[in-house]
Scaffold this active site. Sequence first.
Site, PDB file in Angstrom:
ATOM      1  N   HIS A  14      67.133  20.262 -35.953  1.00 41.04           N
ATOM      2  CA  HIS A  14      66.529  21.517 -36.401  1.00 41.04           C
ATOM      3  C   HIS A  14      66.060  22.339 -35.215  1.00 41.04           C
ATOM      4  O   HIS A  14      65.580  21.792 -34.229  1.00 41.04           O
ATOM      5  CB  HIS A  14      65.356  21.244 -37.350  1.00 41.04           C
ATOM      6  CG  HIS A  14      65.824  20.848 -38.717  1.00 41.04           C
ATOM      7  ND1 HIS A  14      66.383  19.612 -38.987  1.00 41.04           N
ATOM      8  CD2 HIS A  14      65.861  21.546 -39.893  1.00 41.04           C
ATOM      9  CE1 HIS A  14      66.720  19.557 -40.267  1.00 41.04           C
ATOM     10  NE2 HIS A  14      66.437  20.706 -40.831  1.00 41.04           N
ATOM     11  N   PRO A  15      66.222  23.658 -35.294  1.00 40.79           N
ATOM     12  CA  PRO A  15      65.847  24.524 -34.180  1.00 40.79           C
ATOM     13  C   PRO A  15      64.337  24.526 -33.985  1.00 40.79           C
ATOM     14  O   PRO A  15      63.576  24.259 -34.911  1.00 40.79           O
ATOM     15  CB  PRO A  15      66.324  25.899 -34.617  1.00 40.79           C
ATOM     16  CG  PRO A  15      66.381  25.834 -36.095  1.00 40.79           C
ATOM     17  CD  PRO A  15      66.718  24.423 -36.445  1.00 40.79           C
ATOM     18  N   SER A  26      69.587  30.424 -42.193  1.00 41.09           N
ATOM     19  CA  SER A  26      69.567  31.532 -43.142  1.00 41.09           C
ATOM     20  C   SER A  26      68.472  32.514 -42.764  1.00 41.09           C
ATOM     21  O   SER A  26      67.288  32.221 -42.900  1.00 41.09           O
ATOM     22  CB  SER A  26      69.310  30.987 -44.547  1.00 41.09           C
ATOM     23  OG  SER A  26      69.008  32.057 -45.416  1.00 41.09           O
ATOM     24  N   ALA A  75      67.798  34.891 -44.440  1.00 35.68           N
ATOM     25  CA  ALA A  75      67.150  35.229 -45.718  1.00 35.68           C
ATOM     26  C   ALA A  75      65.933  34.355 -45.981  1.00 35.68           C
ATOM     27  O   ALA A  75      64.968  34.785 -46.601  1.00 35.68           O
ATOM     28  CB  ALA A  75      68.141  35.094 -46.863  1.00 35.68           C
ATOM     29  N   GLU A  76      66.013  33.112 -45.483  1.00 43.51           N
ATOM     30  CA  GLU A  76      64.866  32.235 -45.715  1.00 43.51           C
ATOM     31  C   GLU A  76      63.594  32.797 -45.097  1.00 43.51           C
ATOM     32  O   GLU A  76      62.501  32.496 -45.527  1.00 43.51           O
ATOM     33  CB  GLU A  76      65.133  30.831 -45.139  1.00 43.51           C
ATOM     34  CG  GLU A  76      66.080  30.015 -46.009  1.00 43.51           C
ATOM     35  CD  GLU A  76      66.354  28.625 -45.450  1.00 43.51           C
ATOM     36  OE1 GLU A  76      65.692  28.246 -44.473  1.00 43.51           O
ATOM     37  OE2 GLU A  76      67.226  27.951 -45.997  1.00 43.51           O
ATOM     38  N   GLN A  77      63.734  33.580 -44.048  1.00 43.10           N
ATOM     39  CA  GLN A  77      62.557  34.086 -43.345  1.00 43.10           C
ATOM     40  C   GLN A  77      62.167  35.493 -43.746  1.00 43.10           C
ATOM     41  O   GLN A  77      61.071  35.950 -43.471  1.00 43.10           O
ATOM     42  CB  GLN A  77      62.809  34.089 -41.823  1.00 43.10           C
ATOM     43  CG  GLN A  77      63.529  32.874 -41.318  1.00 43.10           C
ATOM     44  CD  GLN A  77      62.903  31.599 -41.796  1.00 43.10           C
ATOM     45  OE1 GLN A  77      61.701  31.562 -42.039  1.00 43.10           O
ATOM     46  NE2 GLN A  77      63.703  30.562 -42.002  1.00 43.10           N
ATOM     47  N   PHE A 123      58.903  20.936 -34.464  1.00 39.13           N
ATOM     48  CA  PHE A 123      58.098  21.025 -35.686  1.00 39.13           C
ATOM     49  C   PHE A 123      58.972  21.596 -36.801  1.00 39.13           C
ATOM     50  O   PHE A 123      59.425  22.742 -36.732  1.00 39.13           O
ATOM     51  CB  PHE A 123      56.887  21.940 -35.447  1.00 39.13           C
ATOM     52  CG  PHE A 123      56.042  22.142 -36.670  1.00 39.13           C
ATOM     53  CD1 PHE A 123      55.155  21.160 -37.100  1.00 39.13           C
ATOM     54  CD2 PHE A 123      56.133  23.325 -37.404  1.00 39.13           C
ATOM     55  CE1 PHE A 123      54.373  21.345 -38.236  1.00 39.13           C
ATOM     56  CE2 PHE A 123      55.362  23.513 -38.541  1.00 39.13           C
ATOM     57  CZ  PHE A 123      54.477  22.518 -38.960  1.00 39.13           C
ATOM     58  N   VAL A 124      59.216  20.805 -37.851  1.00 42.83           N
ATOM     59  CA  VAL A 124      60.075  21.250 -38.961  1.00 42.83           C
ATOM     60  C   VAL A 124      59.221  21.439 -40.210  1.00 42.83           C
ATOM     61  O   VAL A 124      58.414  20.582 -40.555  1.00 42.83           O
ATOM     62  CB  VAL A 124      61.189  20.216 -39.247  1.00 42.83           C
ATOM     63  CG1 VAL A 124      62.078  20.709 -40.393  1.00 42.83           C
ATOM     64  CG2 VAL A 124      62.013  19.968 -38.002  1.00 42.83           C
ATOM     65  N   VAL A 134      60.031  26.677 -44.384  1.00 39.73           N
ATOM     66  CA  VAL A 134      59.373  27.959 -44.152  1.00 39.73           C
ATOM     67  C   VAL A 134      59.247  28.798 -45.418  1.00 39.73           C
ATOM     68  O   VAL A 134      58.255  29.498 -45.611  1.00 39.73           O
ATOM     69  CB  VAL A 134      60.139  28.745 -43.065  1.00 39.73           C
ATOM     70  CG1 VAL A 134      59.584  30.144 -42.922  1.00 39.73           C
ATOM     71  CG2 VAL A 134      60.058  27.999 -41.748  1.00 39.73           C
TER      72      VAL A 134
END
Lengths: 297, 297, 297, 297
Positions: free
Chosen positions: D70-71, D86, D88-90, D121-122, D125
């Site tokens: 994960h970024p 995505s 869009a998620e944010q 840290f995942v 969101v």
Amino acid sequence: MPTWTLDRLNAMPAPDFGAALGSVFEHASWVAEQAAAARPFATVTALHEAMREAVAHAGTERQLALIRGHPELGSRVRRAEFTTHSQAEQGALGLDRLSEAEFARFQQLNAAYRDKFSLPFVICVRRHTRQSILREMERRLGNDAAAEPATALAEIALIARLRLVGLVDGPGKPKTDGRLSTHVLDIVRGRPAAGVRVSLFEIGESARASLREAVTDADGRAELIAGEPLRIGSYELAFAIGDHFARLAQAAPGARHFRDLPFLDIVPLRVSIAEPEAHYHVPLLATPWSYTTYRGS
Amino acid sequence: MPTWTLDRLNAMPAPDFGAALGSVFEHASWVAEQAAAARPFATVTALHEAMREAVAHAGTERQLALIRGHPELGSRVRRAEFTTHSQAEQGALGLDRLSEAEFARFQQLNAAYRDKFSLPFVICVRRHTRQSILREMERRLGNDAAAEPATALAEIALIARLRLVGLVDGPGKPKTDGRLSTHVLDIVRGRPAAGVRVSLFEIGESARASLREAVTDADGRAELIAGEPLRIGSYELAFAIGDHFARLAQAAPGARHFRDLPFLDIVPLRVSIAEPEAHYHVPLLATPWSYTTYRGS
Amino acid sequence: MPTWTLDRLNAMPAPDFGAALGSVFEHASWVAEQAAAARPFATVTALHEAMREAVAHAGTERQLALIRGHPELGSRVRRAEFTTHSQAEQGALGLDRLSEAEFARFQQLNAAYRDKFSLPFVICVRRHTRQSILREMERRLGNDAAAEPATALAEIALIARLRLVGLVDGPGKPKTDGRLSTHVLDIVRGRPAAGVRVSLFEIGESARASLREAVTDADGRAELIAGEPLRIGSYELAFAIGDHFARLAQAAPGARHFRDLPFLDIVPLRVSIAEPEAHYHVPLLATPWSYTTYRGS
Amino acid sequence: MPTWTLDRLNAMPAPDFGAALGSVFEHASWVAEQAAAARPFATVTALHEAMREAVAHAGTERQLALIRGHPELGSRVRRAEFTTHSQAEQGALGLDRLSEAEFARFQQLNAAYRDKFSLPFVICVRRHTRQSILREMERRLGNDAAAEPATALAEIALIARLRLVGLVDGPGKPKTDGRLSTHVLDIVRGRPAAGVRVSLFEIGESARASLREAVTDADGRAELIAGEPLRIGSYELAFAIGDHFARLAQAAPGARHFRDLPFLDIVPLRVSIAEPEAHYHVPLLATPWSYTTYRGS
């Protein structure tokens, strides 16, 4: 009006003190006589405490005799004469005479109590409704024979406290009065609702008895019970809210005939009182279509 | 189950139509016969409207005859048989038999009405409680003799509308059902109060009659009346809120014996219903020490 | 502390009386001098009334001169120095300095007022917030030129009333104080919520200013403003209800970690005050999931 | 619109299934590949469960690699680009760009997290506001190093669940949407308050962001958030109650000019959302002088 002041009781000869307070504990003037030695008392509460101490150290024999000195409750309940000392203590027992069924239940509980404990059932009647007396009889019937005398003595101390407060004036009187009050707010106008009729009922299992009528004052408030212990039990406060809003609607310029079947007319609040010496404040916030009530302070 | 569909009624020969709907207006099959000419009807409401039109244009003679075709209400009210057409229309009249005093008042009002108007007192009973029927008798007794027949015909149209909705299925049925519902929120926990017992009573002047018991569902809701007109009158909803909070207190870890005399036990809400075809939603937001109620939607 | 008693003012020579109260009407000691003749005064209110009468009968010339004797409001508003008589009158103006935009609007309204009426804009500043001063400027700009002097004189009488109450002790003082109070009830427990932090803010168009912090006492009550006029305007009361319930949850036996994001944390109530001398009582009845507020009494 | 139906996914060859759902777990198509063997799935929930099972049994190495795939959240939060999968998620993260102070705190927490756990840290969101992300960073920094990977994997499962629901249509979809709704009752009239403007704000520590405007419908209701997870955090609903009552007062026959400073104008309700998939129903019962709000259902 109290007969004595604490100052006079502190100053008088011991036998006079014993005579003055001899009736505070039913048929047990020795309680007052022993308490005389602990004078002077700074407060009425301290005097009451000293009398309780005298009982507490009197030994089982005398304690049981003290309990047995109390009249049988059962034989006279029908005529609302629970004790001999003071008719006034019984006068305000709200419910009318017990129904046949309640009277039968009462007789049976009373007999069962005497059988189990070999004691008369003693309770501070002025803190109770008939309903709560029956409930207490049932509850105390479940007690240990060894523990029950302490319960009876605690009730006797409550009876004595009320008598003492009635007999003696002075500083530090124990709190024996409760208070039931209300406050009606017209939240359509953001103002107290003055002139609202409030009826107070005592709710028994088989009947309800009207206790009092009051009308809210200019600040929307009404005292329903004050200056005496509240009686443990269930009550209904009934507010004539429909009349209040109809009156205001008629007073409004251009008012048309107010509907004769308003959504809210008499608003009943049913609450129980568990603490006779507490203040129960039960406000009502009303519109013609809603209300809120709560235990306030 | 309705006997006819609107489609079939639209398609059948006029005499059959008249026969099918002849009983909708009491002893006046001519109303249906005349309405037949206005077919086809797009909606049941349009059909009802056409029948009302037929009455409206029938002239005073026939209108008075229509009113007089209705049975006398007074002689049979005691046995809850207000009309002959349908026992079912009377079956649910909530209050038990009238008291002697109410019956006497009823007889007297009925006689006075007949004296003044030379008509039987007609009212759509299914939209009323005994209490509101007495009230309507009194109110209508004050009407002008010239104006009263219009009031009686309006009631007859309401009776016909209910019969029509029972007989005919099809689009555009007029609204004849009301609804009385509640929703209990436990605002201590911010959740619906499920499993709360709610009792519905009809409140008369001299008596109260238990109509129904319900229990709130998982969302805290309960339907009290649905699928029929509400009856104009006064009601009490009684919520067993004390049980709800006692149950939760016992379920809590480390719960001690819940006090046997909670401040709130049964919460009574007394409301009046003035519109039989409306939805009365009466929520309750409760804690053990407070509640709010209002007409919701 | 007031400098004079009404008794002394009633007894002293007229010139002394004039000197003692000469500053009550700004640059117009003649008002006091004329009122001297009406002595003795039974109440401070009667004294104020006599001074108003002197102004009312002084004729247009002197009335306009009285108004013109007041300092220009506009030039100094930025530094919160609305009048010269008493810095204290301005000290508590809740909002911090006006924003640029508000100041510009203020300057413009002030100039427009002077242009239209040839008078300085006079207002009893201690009864206002900056927001309500701007609103009044706009409203009064719409007045008739013929009617506006009466409005200005009414404000001057309000200013004088406050000064008089500050200067003179005696019976029958006019009411110049308002009161803003609250009462927090924890309706989960049926008890006052003690120790709840309440913050009071003044709400302007472009800013909000913290006025005061209070903590509810053992009876759940807090005084927010008392002993001075309320300022017409909008306010926010912010109650730390989340902290209250978290504190109690931690105190409960077997309490687990209280959720760190409670549904209700800070409860804001936004209310406007329109009557500076009134009592605004704003109770809060709260659970962790609900609250009720209303204008009480 | 979802790309796949569950039926098609059940029927397709395993490699196609792996390709179709490979992006559900970030950079870890092996999860989909393993889940393929458990087909057919009766519900979308069962499919999600099977993917979680694959992760749960993958062993520590692969689990840590999944987390590390994960970024980094920290480097891009300023531009509201929390993940690469995505945008869009944010997109709907309510607050505007973080303040300097918040950004600094964010950078510091992020670095501390990586130092302690050697992991990015995942967090899911879409279920959070910036405020609650900061709070979670602080909270999780206090976790045991041994326990924290399980927390990260639980967040990854939540991310995957949302992606899966977006990609796949079929029976038994897990609940991923929350709902925030309101209902305004005018308890002066006992009717829904239609046409009331409601503004929704997200409340951060240093700022508040306007999220949405709504107007109550004919039944007094308004949907504020639906069809997506709610974001954990604090919100304000602001109701234009003053306008509502002013409008009705003007519509009333014989209405005089409505006071320009009503006691209640904008009513703000500040509530926190802790459960993204829950329904938060927040009604308002209002008069011009009072209101009640609560978490409804």
